[in-house]
Design a protein around this motif. Structure first.
Motif, short mmCIF file in Angstrom:
data_model
loop_
_atom_site.label_atom_id
_atom_site.label_comp_id
_atom_site.label_asym_id
_atom_site.label_seq_id
_atom_site.Cartn_x
_atom_site.Cartn_y
_atom_site.Cartn_z
N GLN A 91 0.84 -1.20 0.00
CA GLN A 91 0.00 0.00 0.00
C GLN A 91 0.87 1.26 0.00
O GLN A 91 0.59 2.22 -0.71
CB GLN A 91 -0.92 0.00 1.22
CG GLN A 91 -2.06 -1.00 1.12
CD GLN A 91 -2.89 -1.07 2.40
OE1 GLN A 91 -2.38 -0.87 3.51
NE2 GLN A 91 -4.17 -1.37 2.25
N ALA A 92 1.95 1.22 0.80
CA ALA A 92 2.86 2.37 0.86
C ALA A 92 3.55 2.58 -0.49
O ALA A 92 3.75 3.72 -0.93
CB ALA A 92 3.89 2.16 1.97
N ILE A 93 3.91 1.48 -1.14
CA ILE A 93 4.54 1.58 -2.46
C ILE A 93 3.56 2.16 -3.47
O ILE A 93 3.93 3.00 -4.30
CB ILE A 93 5.04 0.19 -2.91
CG1 ILE A 93 6.24 -0.23 -2.05
CG2 ILE A 93 5.42 0.19 -4.39
CD1 ILE A 93 6.69 -1.66 -2.28
N GLU A 94 2.31 1.76 -3.38
CA GLU A 94 1.29 2.30 -4.29
C GLU A 94 1.15 3.81 -4.11
O GLU A 94 1.09 4.56 -5.10
CB GLU A 94 -0.06 1.62 -4.04
CG GLU A 94 -1.16 2.15 -4.95
CD GLU A 94 -2.47 1.39 -4.82
OE1 GLU A 94 -3.38 1.65 -5.61
OE2 GLU A 94 -2.58 0.53 -3.93
N VAL A 95 1.15 4.25 -2.87
CA VAL A 95 1.01 5.68 -2.59
C VAL A 95 2.22 6.45 -3.13
O VAL A 95 2.08 7.52 -3.72
CB VAL A 95 0.85 5.91 -1.08
CG1 VAL A 95 0.96 7.40 -0.75
CG2 VAL A 95 -0.50 5.37 -0.60
N SER A 96 3.42 5.89 -2.93
CA SER A 96 4.63 6.64 -3.29
C SER A 96 5.01 6.53 -4.76
O SER A 96 5.66 7.42 -5.30
CB SER A 96 5.81 6.18 -2.42
OG SER A 96 6.08 4.80 -2.65
N THR A 97 4.61 5.43 -5.41
CA THR A 97 5.04 5.21 -6.80
C THR A 97 3.90 5.19 -7.80
O THR A 97 4.13 5.33 -9.01
CB THR A 97 5.80 3.87 -6.94
OG1 THR A 97 4.89 2.79 -6.71
CG2 THR A 97 6.96 3.79 -5.96
#
Length: 205
Positions: A7-13
């Motif tokens: 989820q954090a990767i989706e938000v940042s990338t």
């Protein structure tokens, strides 16, 4: 959890979380791995972006490839075994590239024409040098491909062409990675004093 990381990767990338595949210690990162990962030194976690539908097939192909590679088995043409992945995926270059980036030995499942794909084979041998075994004869004679393989695993010299097993520019890096690789070099290379010394230095015996 793995899901929270995705989820954090989706938000940042901007990569959808269901297309995120995290690799650690030679396989997909699992929730059970997180404690061990965080307790150790700075971890090296790789990120692959894959189709959502590929995850289960990648899980299966990785397990089969690791197991067969240990037993030095080529299961690609064994009709008695369940296919590692659906036929369409095994002929999909993008899927195969994801598979070999995760586990180089997955090259064993590639059809013959894909085993002659230079980019695909290079990716495979950089991840696992002994995947050179499954490359086409032409690529086993390609100095760049073989050099990448022996720098990953010196013992992959076994699968290089006869000419390259007689090439000091290939044999020396193989021996520097694993002294025992000298056993797969040509007779002339095995008699070379400098290579023998390099093998002794590497093995410590």
């Amino acid at each position: 959890s793995n899901r929270q990381i995705a989820q954090a990767i989706e938000v940042s990338t901007g990569i959808p979380m269901n297309e995120v595949r995290l690799l650690w210690a030679g396989g997909p990162l699992r929730d059970a791995d997180l404690g061990l990962l965080l307790a150790g030194p700075a971890p090296t976690v790789r990120l692959l972006r894959v189709e959502q539908a590929w995850h289960s097939a990648l899980d299966r192909i990785q397990v089969i490839s690791e197991d067969a590679l240990e037993r030095r088995e080529d299961v690609s043409n064994d009709a008695t075994k369940e296919p590692a992945a659906p036929h369409a995926l095994l002929h999909d270059r993008r899927f195969l590239l994801a598979a070999v980036l995760e586990e180089g030995g997955s090259l064993r499942h590639a059809p013959k024409d894909m085993r002659a794909d230079r980019e695909l084979v290079l990716a495979a041998v950089k991840e696992s040098g002994v995947a050179l075994r499954f490359a086409s004869i032409e690529l086993q004679a390609d100095s760049e491909v073989v050099l990448a393989a022996v720098m990953s695993n010196g013992m992959s010299l076994e699968f290089a062409s006869e000419a390259l097993r007689n090439d000091p520019g290939v044999v020396l890096p193989a021996v520097e990675e694993n002294g025992e690789a000298l056993g797969f070099a040509s007779e002339m290379m095995r008699r070379d004093r400098s290579l023998a010394l390099a093998a002794v230095r590497r093995t410590g015996s």
